[in-house]
Design a protein around this motif. Structure first.
Motif, PDB file in Angstrom:
ATOM      1  N   GLU A 255       0.858  -1.195   0.000  1.00 49.49           N
ATOM      2  CA  GLU A 255       0.000   0.000   0.000  1.00 49.49           C
ATOM      3  C   GLU A 255       0.889   1.239   0.000  1.00 49.49           C
ATOM      4  N   ASN A 267       3.200   2.606   2.675  1.00 50.33           N
ATOM      5  CA  ASN A 267       2.478   2.575   3.956  1.00 50.33           C
ATOM      6  C   ASN A 267       2.705   1.238   4.656  1.00 50.33           C
ATOM      7  N   GLU A 268       2.177   0.170   4.088  1.00 47.95           N
ATOM      8  CA  GLU A 268       2.342  -1.146   4.713  1.00 47.95           C
ATOM      9  C   GLU A 268       2.217  -2.200   3.625  1.00 47.95           C
TER      10      GLU A 268
HETATM   11 MG    MG Z   1      -3.789  -0.625   5.326  1.00 46.52          MG
END
Ligand code: MG
Ligand code: ADP
Length: 386
Positions: A255, A267-268
């Motif tokens: 992400e 993000n992750e």
């Molecule tokens: Mg997430």
């Protein structure tokens, strides 16, 4: 991972949620037998698999049964304890491997991996004690405090406006190890799903543009209407580097945020197919679950091709209630009367607010037609976000 498992073999999956269910359905379509390990007797994947081993993820007998049944094992859930994957990996081809899953399970390790790959991520600090919360750099505030492990769908996160708020947030999250992230000015959110095999072949899906509401994915649009081609290229490139750096085999989702200044920030990541890739079942010639089967079975990886524009809408349990909280059945017939609507329900008996009950993908010849129908769907079902 070596060798090739042809249809007729049995493939196993740790976790019985909707991702496991769609993996099982894809494997079965290709002629594999399937087994699921999940403690819940009514798990979405357990109900459609040939075999359901009803046991906890660390139950030795359960793991032994799964290994006895299966020629290879994957996971659909990143919180499967890494030690269970180590046990499985010692006896059966297991993809992804325990090392990579362990990194994805922990936000601090995940961010360290991004940095190792020279992929930018949010400025952050590890908070494991109250003293660390008191001494944090003011540069990171206002921020979002996230538990290092076990967070999902915005759960395990609390905003922190200032130092006092940060300490309160850490206590509210149970004084567990956390990562404080600076709150970033998000312009867009996107994700990239790739698949990598043991021969280092890497293929990717097109970039997905995602809209979250209250921390839960609500809408995915592909092609991504508002992400410049160069940013898309950077995101795909970064996802490939991250997968390679972990020696990753399987389907991986990363992400990203696009910030107001146009820059890209990771993000992750999720060591499995991802909610934002569900559109691939109906809009691509190979779905993310097909590629999970291929990487697990050691079959050739071929780049997926998107043949239809798509808008995916998540169907949360909220839809099963009127605004006055009376139980209802959503108007499925009403939305199925619209062109290009593909309804996917996960077979969960109890609707709860915020619970993922299913999704719906609208496919069309172009993005504007797909969005026009998606808006009609949203209106008929009373869905937010469009
Ligand atoms: Mg997430
Ligand atoms: P989860 O594991 O619950 O998906 P995420 O870290 O992806 O957790 O956060 C959920 C959502 O919260 C993101 O999709 C984004 O909308 C928002 N968010 C997370 N981190 C930040 C940040 N550093 N700045 C601004 N918004 C954020």
């Amino acid at each position: 991972m070596s060798g090739r498992l042809l249809p007729g073999a049995t493939l196993g999956v740790m976790g019985g949620g909707q991702l496991g269910r769609m993996f099982v359905q894809s494997a079965q379509a290709m002629g594999y037998f399937t087994a699921v390990l999940d403690p819940d007797p009514t798990s979405p994947a357990g109900m459609v698999a040939h075999y359901h081993v009803q046991a906890d993820y660390l139950d030795e007998q359960g793991l032994a049964q799964l290994m006895q049944r299966c020629a290879a094992i994957t996971t659909e859930f990143e919180n499967v304890p890494a030690s269970a994957l180590v046990t499985l990996g010692a006896h059966r081809p297991t993809a992804p491997g325990a090392d990579a899953v362990e990194i994805c399970q922990d936000r601090a390790l995940e961010k360290a991996q991004f940095r190792r790959c020279e992929v930018p991520c949010a400025p952050h600090a590890l908070i494991e004690t109250l003293a660390q919360a008191e001494a944090v750099s003011p540069e990171l505030l206002p921020g979002i405090l996230k538990t290092a492990r076990l967070g999902y769908d915005g759960k395990g996160q609390v905003g922190a406006a200032d130092l006092a708020g940060l300490q309160a947030a850490w206590l509210a999250l149970g004084s567990v190890p956390c990562v404080l992230e600076k709150r970033l000015p998000l312009h867009r959110e996107l994700s990239v799903i790739i698949a990598r095999d043991a021969l280092d072949d890497v293929v990717h899906f097109p970039v997905q543009q995602n809209l979250h509401i209250d921390g839960i994915l609500s809408v995915t649009q592909v092609p991504a209407p508002d992400v410049p081609a160069e940013t898309q290229r950077q995101a795909i490139d970064a996802a490939g580097r991250i997968a390679r750096s972990m020696g990753y085999v399987g389907v991986l989702c990363v992400e990203f945020f696009v910030l107001d200044d146009g820059s890209l920030v990771a993000n992750e990541m999720a060591p499995r197919p991802h909610n934002s890739g569900h559109y691939s079942i109906d809009a691509c010639d190979l779905s993310q679950f097909d590629l999970q089967v291929r990487t697990l079975a050691g079959l050739p990886l071929v780049a997926p091709r998107q043949h239809s524009a798509a808008v995916m809408l998540n169907l949360l349990g909220d839809l099963w209630f009127t605004s006055g909280d009376v139980a209802r059945t959503p108007d499925w017939a009403g939305v199925l009367a619209l062109p290009g609507v593909h309804l996917h329900l996960y077979g969960k008996a109890n609707a709860r607010k915020g619970r993922k009950m299913g999704h719906l993908t609208v496919t069309a010849a172009d993005a504007s037609q797909a969005m026009a129908v998606a808006r009609q769907v949203a209106q008929r079902l009373g869905l937010p976000g469009l």
